[in-house]
Design a protein around this motif. Structure first.
Motif, PDB file in Angstrom:
ATOM      1  N   UNK A  38       7.808  -0.656   0.808  1.00 52.22           N
ATOM      2  CA  UNK A  38       7.413  -2.059   0.941  1.00 52.22           C
ATOM      3  C   UNK A  38       8.117  -2.704   2.133  1.00 52.22           C
ATOM      4  N   UNK A  39       9.363  -2.350   2.346  1.00 47.63           N
ATOM      5  CA  UNK A  39      10.124  -2.875   3.486  1.00 47.63           C
ATOM      6  C   UNK A  39       9.457  -2.482   4.803  1.00 47.63           C
ATOM      7  N   UNK A  40       9.039  -1.237   4.925  1.00 44.38           N
ATOM      8  CA  UNK A  40       8.374  -0.751   6.140  1.00 44.38           C
ATOM      9  C   UNK A  40       7.013  -1.423   6.302  1.00 44.38           C
ATOM     10  N   UNK A  41       6.289  -1.599   5.201  1.00 44.90           N
ATOM     11  CA  UNK A  41       4.987  -2.284   5.273  1.00 44.90           C
ATOM     12  C   UNK A  41       5.152  -3.719   5.760  1.00 44.90           C
TER      13      UNK A  41
ATOM     14  N   UNK B 102       0.799  -1.228   0.000  1.00 40.83           N
ATOM     15  CA  UNK B 102       0.000   0.000   0.000  1.00 40.83           C
ATOM     16  C   UNK B 102       0.834   1.282   0.000  1.00 40.83           C
ATOM     17  N   UNK B 103       2.133   1.154   0.235  1.00 37.74           N
ATOM     18  CA  UNK B 103       2.985   2.342   0.281  1.00 37.74           C
ATOM     19  C   UNK B 103       4.293   2.005  -0.424  1.00 37.74           C
ATOM     20  N   UNK B 104       4.779   2.916  -1.224  1.00 37.09           N
ATOM     21  CA  UNK B 104       6.008   2.677  -1.968  1.00 37.09           C
ATOM     22  C   UNK B 104       6.913   3.907  -1.889  1.00 37.09           C
ATOM     23  N   UNK B 105       8.177   3.644  -1.678  1.00 37.09           N
ATOM     24  CA  UNK B 105       9.190   4.704  -1.720  1.00 37.09           C
ATOM     25  C   UNK B 105      10.440   4.054  -2.306  1.00 37.09           C
ATOM     26  N   UNK B 106      10.624   4.244  -3.603  1.00 39.40           N
ATOM     27  CA  UNK B 106      11.722   3.562  -4.293  1.00 39.40           C
ATOM     28  C   UNK B 106      12.990   4.396  -4.278  1.00 39.40           C
ATOM     29  N   UNK B 107      14.107   3.670  -4.120  1.00 34.16           N
ATOM     30  CA  UNK B 107      15.429   4.293  -4.075  1.00 34.16           C
ATOM     31  C   UNK B 107      16.341   3.492  -4.997  1.00 34.16           C
ATOM     32  N   UNK B 108      17.210   4.184  -5.707  1.00 29.33           N
ATOM     33  CA  UNK B 108      18.169   3.514  -6.589  1.00 29.33           C
ATOM     34  C   UNK B 108      19.284   2.914  -5.729  1.00 29.33           C
ATOM     35  N   UNK B 109      19.291   1.587  -5.617  1.00 30.10           N
ATOM     36  CA  UNK B 109      20.280   0.898  -4.795  1.00 30.10           C
ATOM     37  C   UNK B 109      21.681   0.973  -5.354  1.00 30.10           C
TER      38      UNK B 109
ATOM     39  N   UNK C   6       8.309   9.306   6.314  1.00 30.51           N
ATOM     40  CA  UNK C   6       7.099   9.642   7.062  1.00 30.51           C
ATOM     41  C   UNK C   6       5.971   9.768   6.051  1.00 30.51           C
ATOM     42  N   UNK C   7       5.190   8.690   5.873  1.00 33.45           N
ATOM     43  CA  UNK C   7       4.103   8.743   4.892  1.00 33.45           C
ATOM     44  C   UNK C   7       3.085   9.827   5.235  1.00 33.45           C
ATOM     45  N   UNK C   8       2.488  10.400   4.194  1.00 36.78           N
ATOM     46  CA  UNK C   8       1.456  11.422   4.399  1.00 36.78           C
ATOM     47  C   UNK C   8       0.151  10.765   4.851  1.00 36.78           C
ATOM     48  N   UNK C   9      -0.851  11.581   5.152  1.00 38.92           N
ATOM     49  CA  UNK C   9      -2.122  11.087   5.700  1.00 38.92           C
ATOM     50  C   UNK C   9      -2.813  10.106   4.752  1.00 38.92           C
ATOM     51  N   UNK C  10      -2.779  10.366   3.458  1.00 43.24           N
ATOM     52  CA  UNK C  10      -3.423   9.468   2.498  1.00 43.24           C
ATOM     53  C   UNK C  10      -2.722   8.110   2.476  1.00 43.24           C
ATOM     54  N   UNK C  11      -1.397   8.122   2.535  1.00 45.15           N
ATOM     55  CA  UNK C  11      -0.643   6.867   2.556  1.00 45.15           C
ATOM     56  C   UNK C  11      -0.888   6.092   3.847  1.00 45.15           C
ATOM     57  N   UNK C  12      -0.972   6.816   4.979  1.00 40.72           N
ATOM     58  CA  UNK C  12      -1.256   6.143   6.254  1.00 40.72           C
ATOM     59  C   UNK C  12      -2.625   5.471   6.210  1.00 40.72           C
ATOM     60  N   UNK C  13      -3.589   6.122   5.568  1.00 45.26           N
ATOM     61  CA  UNK C  13      -4.930   5.531   5.451  1.00 45.26           C
ATOM     62  C   UNK C  13      -4.884   4.279   4.580  1.00 45.26           C
ATOM     63  N   UNK C  14      -4.128   4.316   3.491  1.00 47.61           N
ATOM     64  CA  UNK C  14      -3.995   3.148   2.615  1.00 47.61           C
ATOM     65  C   UNK C  14      -3.353   1.976   3.357  1.00 47.61           C
ATOM     66  N   UNK C  15      -2.323   2.269   4.133  1.00 52.74           N
ATOM     67  CA  UNK C  15      -1.641   1.210   4.887  1.00 52.74           C
ATOM     68  C   UNK C  15      -2.591   0.625   5.931  1.00 52.74           C
TER      69      UNK C  15
END
Length: 190
Positions: free
Chosen positions: A136-139, A7-14, A27-36
């Motif tokens: 995804x890791x945090x989820x 439900x939440x994605x934050x991609x980083x170039x490894x 720190x996900x925003x309010x909409x992302x927190x609701x999705x999670x």
């Protein structure tokens, strides 16, 4: 983790990590927190913060370490009242780029059977196209820490008494059914 939808994605170039340490605060925003919260059947997520450090690992890998802290609102399974609980956990995961060469898994023995050593460390996760999805890791970490049967602090479950148990406890001198049957077996008194 590569093919899953979170439900939440934050991609980083490894591959950009190189030989340096990179600090990232999520720190996900309010909409992302609701999705999670919706994805994990939570009443709400009031706050979620992850402080992560990306470090080089091996020749081409990345190690992600840090902490995450969240305040989630759940419904107590005993009282059915919502309450807030705080979770804090350590993150320590490693990632390697996807390999194009097939290789024999180390946990297969000569007979082709899987051997699992419970004391060994987990194998690294796979980076697809060199990208890490820290959201995804945090989820995943959150899902592993959620109590599936949450109880409000200080609440204990006491099972209800059935109607038969309540009558037995109220009238302990009541004759048992087996005693009545035993009387039927006795020869009649003359």
């Amino acid at each position: 983790m590569a093919n899953e939808k979170f439900p939440y994605s934050h991609k980083v170039d490894g591959e950009r990590v190189g030989d340096q340490n990179i600090k990232i605060c999520l720190e996900p925003d309010a909409a992302s927190l609701k999705q999670i919260a919706d994805a994990y059947d939570l009443e709400a997520i009031e706050k979620l913060k992850a402080d992560l450090v990306l470090k080089p690992w091996g020749k081409r890998g990345v190690r992600v370490t840090g902490t995450f802290k969240t305040d989630i609102r759940q419904v107590c399974v005993v009282t059915l009242e919502p309450f807030v609980s705080t979770m804090k956990d350590e993150v320590d995961r490693t990632f390697l780029p996807a390999s194009s060469k097939p290789r024999r898994p180390r946990d297969l023995n000569d007979a082709g059977e899987i051997e699992i050593d419970l004391d060994s460390i987990d194998p690294p996760d796979v980076m697809m196209d060199g990208m890490l999805d820290l959201g995804a890791l945090i989820c995943e970490q959150l899902a592993l820490n959620i109590d599936p049967f949450p109880r409000k602090p200080g609440v204990a479950f006491t099972p209800p008494q059935s109607a038969g148990e309540a009558e037995d406890m109220a009238d302990e001198a009541a004759p048992s059914a087996f005693a009545a049957l035993a009387k039927l077996k006795e020869p009649p008194k003359e």
